[in-house]
Structure formats: structure tokens, C-alpha cells
Write a protein that holds these residues in place. Structure first.
Motif, PDB file in Angstrom:
ATOM      1  N   SER A  82      34.083  19.423 -25.647  1.00 28.26           N
ATOM      2  CA  SER A  82      32.368  20.553 -25.333  1.00 28.26           C
ATOM      3  C   SER A  82      31.740  19.671 -24.982  1.00 28.26           C
ATOM      4  O   SER A  82      30.828  19.060 -25.438  1.00 28.26           O
ATOM      5  CB  SER A  82      32.747  21.530 -25.883  1.00 28.26           C
ATOM      6  OG  SER A  82      33.939  22.770 -25.860  1.00 28.26           O
ATOM      7  N   LEU A  83      31.132  19.453 -23.609  1.00 25.20           N
ATOM      8  CA  LEU A  83      30.653  18.402 -23.156  1.00 25.20           C
ATOM      9  C   LEU A  83      28.943  19.742 -23.355  1.00 25.20           C
ATOM     10  O   LEU A  83      29.011  20.375 -22.513  1.00 25.20           O
ATOM     11  CB  LEU A  83      29.946  17.519 -22.056  1.00 25.20           C
ATOM     12  CG  LEU A  83      31.519  16.746 -21.925  1.00 25.20           C
ATOM     13  CD1 LEU A  83      31.173  15.984 -20.382  1.00 25.20           C
ATOM     14  CD2 LEU A  83      30.885  15.470 -22.839  1.00 25.20           C
ATOM     15  N   VAL A  84      27.602  19.483 -23.608  1.00 23.47           N
ATOM     16  CA  VAL A  84      27.036  20.522 -23.402  1.00 23.47           C
ATOM     17  C   VAL A  84      25.783  20.217 -22.899  1.00 23.47           C
ATOM     18  O   VAL A  84      25.040  18.900 -23.535  1.00 23.47           O
ATOM     19  CB  VAL A  84      26.033  20.667 -25.348  1.00 23.47           C
ATOM     20  CG1 VAL A  84      25.136  21.940 -25.050  1.00 23.47           C
ATOM     21  CG2 VAL A  84      27.541  21.074 -26.248  1.00 23.47           C
ATOM     22  N   ALA A  85      25.156  21.000 -21.841  1.00 23.69           N
ATOM     23  CA  ALA A  85      24.103  20.374 -20.851  1.00 23.69           C
ATOM     24  C   ALA A  85      23.611  21.593 -20.738  1.00 23.69           C
ATOM     25  O   ALA A  85      23.400  23.219 -21.088  1.00 23.69           O
ATOM     26  CB  ALA A  85      24.604  19.876 -19.726  1.00 23.69           C
ATOM     27  N   LEU A  86      22.243  21.232 -20.562  1.00 20.91           N
ATOM     28  CA  LEU A  86      21.070  22.605 -20.360  1.00 20.91           C
ATOM     29  C   LEU A  86      20.969  22.724 -19.218  1.00 20.91           C
ATOM     30  O   LEU A  86      20.682  21.496 -18.058  1.00 20.91           O
ATOM     31  CB  LEU A  86      19.863  21.921 -21.054  1.00 20.91           C
ATOM     32  CG  LEU A  86      18.465  23.113 -20.909  1.00 20.91           C
ATOM     33  CD1 LEU A  86      18.911  24.300 -22.032  1.00 20.91           C
ATOM     34  CD2 LEU A  86      17.478  22.896 -22.013  1.00 20.91           C
ATOM     35  N   ASP A  87      21.204  23.747 -18.959  1.00 25.15           N
ATOM     36  CA  ASP A  87      20.846  24.648 -17.228  1.00 25.15           C
ATOM     37  C   ASP A  87      19.650  24.081 -16.813  1.00 25.15           C
ATOM     38  O   ASP A  87      18.797  25.479 -17.751  1.00 25.15           O
ATOM     39  CB  ASP A  87      21.782  25.997 -17.424  1.00 25.15           C
ATOM     40  CG  ASP A  87      21.422  26.331 -15.574  1.00 25.15           C
ATOM     41  OD1 ASP A  87      20.944  25.383 -14.428  1.00 25.15           O
ATOM     42  OD2 ASP A  87      22.604  27.014 -15.618  1.00 25.15           O
ATOM     43  N   GLU A  88      18.456  23.528 -15.906  1.00 27.54           N
ATOM     44  CA  GLU A  88      17.799  23.574 -15.053  1.00 27.54           C
ATOM     45  C   GLU A  88      17.428  25.379 -14.880  1.00 27.54           C
ATOM     46  O   GLU A  88      15.812  25.618 -15.695  1.00 27.54           O
ATOM     47  CB  GLU A  88      17.156  22.393 -14.529  1.00 27.54           C
ATOM     48  CG  GLU A  88      17.674  21.184 -15.050  1.00 27.54           C
ATOM     49  CD  GLU A  88      16.974  20.489 -16.332  1.00 27.54           C
ATOM     50  OE1 GLU A  88      15.740  21.258 -16.317  1.00 27.54           O
ATOM     51  OE2 GLU A  88      16.836  20.022 -16.910  1.00 27.54           O
ATOM     52  N   GLU A  93      22.465  26.458 -22.485  1.00 29.13           N
ATOM     53  CA  GLU A  93      22.648  25.584 -22.456  1.00 29.13           C
ATOM     54  C   GLU A  93      24.631  26.168 -21.728  1.00 29.13           C
ATOM     55  O   GLU A  93      25.049  27.273 -22.279  1.00 29.13           O
ATOM     56  CB  GLU A  93      23.772  25.146 -24.172  1.00 29.13           C
ATOM     57  CG  GLU A  93      22.489  24.925 -25.326  1.00 29.13           C
ATOM     58  CD  GLU A  93      23.382  24.470 -26.368  1.00 29.13           C
ATOM     59  OE1 GLU A  93      24.242  25.421 -26.472  1.00 29.13           O
ATOM     60  OE2 GLU A  93      22.876  23.697 -27.149  1.00 29.13           O
ATOM     61  N   LYS A  94      24.958  24.813 -21.116  1.00 28.92           N
ATOM     62  CA  LYS A  94      26.249  25.236 -20.242  1.00 28.92           C
ATOM     63  C   LYS A  94      27.040  24.077 -21.069  1.00 28.92           C
ATOM     64  O   LYS A  94      27.151  22.921 -21.142  1.00 28.92           O
ATOM     65  CB  LYS A  94      25.743  24.796 -18.542  1.00 28.92           C
ATOM     66  CG  LYS A  94      27.630  24.752 -18.038  1.00 28.92           C
ATOM     67  CD  LYS A  94      26.803  24.363 -16.729  1.00 28.92           C
ATOM     68  CE  LYS A  94      28.658  24.124 -16.176  1.00 28.92           C
ATOM     69  NZ  LYS A  94      27.641  23.763 -14.222  1.00 28.92           N
ATOM     70  N   LYS A  95      28.869  24.201 -21.320  1.00 33.11           N
ATOM     71  CA  LYS A  95      29.270  23.480 -22.394  1.00 33.11           C
ATOM     72  C   LYS A  95      30.681  23.711 -21.066  1.00 33.11           C
ATOM     73  O   LYS A  95      30.846  24.567 -20.831  1.00 33.11           O
ATOM     74  CB  LYS A  95      30.249  23.692 -22.881  1.00 33.11           C
ATOM     75  CG  LYS A  95      29.071  24.690 -24.810  1.00 33.11           C
ATOM     76  CD  LYS A  95      30.158  24.862 -25.476  1.00 33.11           C
ATOM     77  CE  LYS A  95      29.053  25.248 -26.466  1.00 33.11           C
ATOM     78  NZ  LYS A  95      29.783  25.237 -28.281  1.00 33.11           N
TER      79      LYS A  95
END
Length: 165
Positions: A82-88, A93-95
Motif C-alpha cells: 500500500s503506497l501512502v500519499a497525502l491528498d492535497e 491519507e490515500k492508499k
């Protein structure tokens, strides 16, 4: 360049350690540009495995983003990463899930090898699951020779560009 991996199930008579022959269905993974090429390639690969008749039972596109072989390993494992990124916009957090096929001897080693495979990843990631895959062997389209030749051509091209400047 994106690689499309195909899972191919093949039914054939296999000679076991005891010397008896049993009909078995094994799963193999190979990359190809189409189903037709996948069928042709698995047919060629199976001719090296068995002299008996065999049947291709199924070919389907596999959902692996990457395949990572490791030395001295004999089984293949499917790692869900699961790649974790922050939704601006929302600040949440978006996986995004991707799947790796890693070679290892057990689940613990598969986790370690998955972590090694993801070492160059800039963002955060987690590995929520690892399962043993039924895949018996992987047949990549390119061998190391093509990769070495490609690197040589890139270096040679870069040197030519530098000479022109």
C-alpha cells in the motif's frame, strides 16, 4: 516501458521423485505483448520442461506491478504493498495498492525481500499482506544481455552527445 505479465496454467504429465507420472496443472508467469504471444511463449517454454503432451488450460493478465527474483530462493510470493500519499485537497491519507511478485524461501524472507524491492521508493508504504503464489516459474521476456546492451547504448549515446557539444 510497461510490462504486461500473463499467468499461464498448463496441464501435463509430470514425473515425481518416486518415478511415477501424475497429471498436474502448474502455473507459470511470463511477460508478453498479447495473449497470442503469451500462448506461443509458454508453448516454447513447456517444450523444454516436458516431452509429454501438454494443454494450456488458462491464460490471464496478472496484476503484478513488478517481479523481483532473489538468489537462493525457490518459491514465489505475492506481496500487497500500500503506497501512502497525502491528498492535497482533503488532507487525508490515500492508499494505492500495488502487487509485487517476490522470490523467497518463506513468508518472513518474502517480507524482507519486498522491503528491499521497495527501498528506492520515495513515499511511505506498508505491506499489509503476503501470500504464497502458485506460480512455479517466471519467464521474463528480456535477459540480462539485452539490459546490458541497452545500458551500453544509453552510455554510448550520452558520450556522443557530449562530444557534439
Amino acid at each position: 516501458m510497461s510490462v504486461t505479465w500473463y499467468e499461464c496454467k498448463v496441464k501435463y504429465k509430470k514425473t515425481h521423485e518416486t518415478g511415477e507420472q501424475k497429471v498436474t496443472t502448474d502455473t507459470y508467469l511470463l511477460d508478453a505483448v498479447s495473449y497470442t504471444e503469451a500462448e506461443s511463449r509458454i508453448t516454447e517454454e513447456m517444450k523444454a520442461y516436458t516431452e509429454e503432451d501438454f494443454r494450456i488450460m488458462n491464460i490471464k493478465v496478472a496484476n503484478f506491478s513488478e517481479v523481483h527474483p532473489f538468489e537462493n530462493s525457490d518459491r514465489w510470493f505475492k506481496s500487497k504493498v500500500s503506497l501512502v500519499a497525502l491528498d492535497e485537497e482533503s488532507g487525508k491519507e490515500k492508499k494505492t495498492n500495488i502487487y509485487l511478485l517476490v522470490q523467497a524461501n518463506d513468508v518472513k524472507e518474502a517480507y524482507e525481500n519486498s522491503t528491499k524491492a521497495m527501498a528506492d521508493t520515495m513515499g511511505d508504504f506498508t505491506i499489509p499482506s503476503i501470500t504464497e503464489s502458485p506460480i512455479l516459474d517466471v519467464f521474463p521476456y528480456f535477459t540480462g544481455e539485452e539490459e546490458q546492451l541497452e545500458k551500453f547504448n544509453v552510455i554510448e549515446t550520452a558520450e556522443l552527445v557530449e562530444q557534439e557539444d
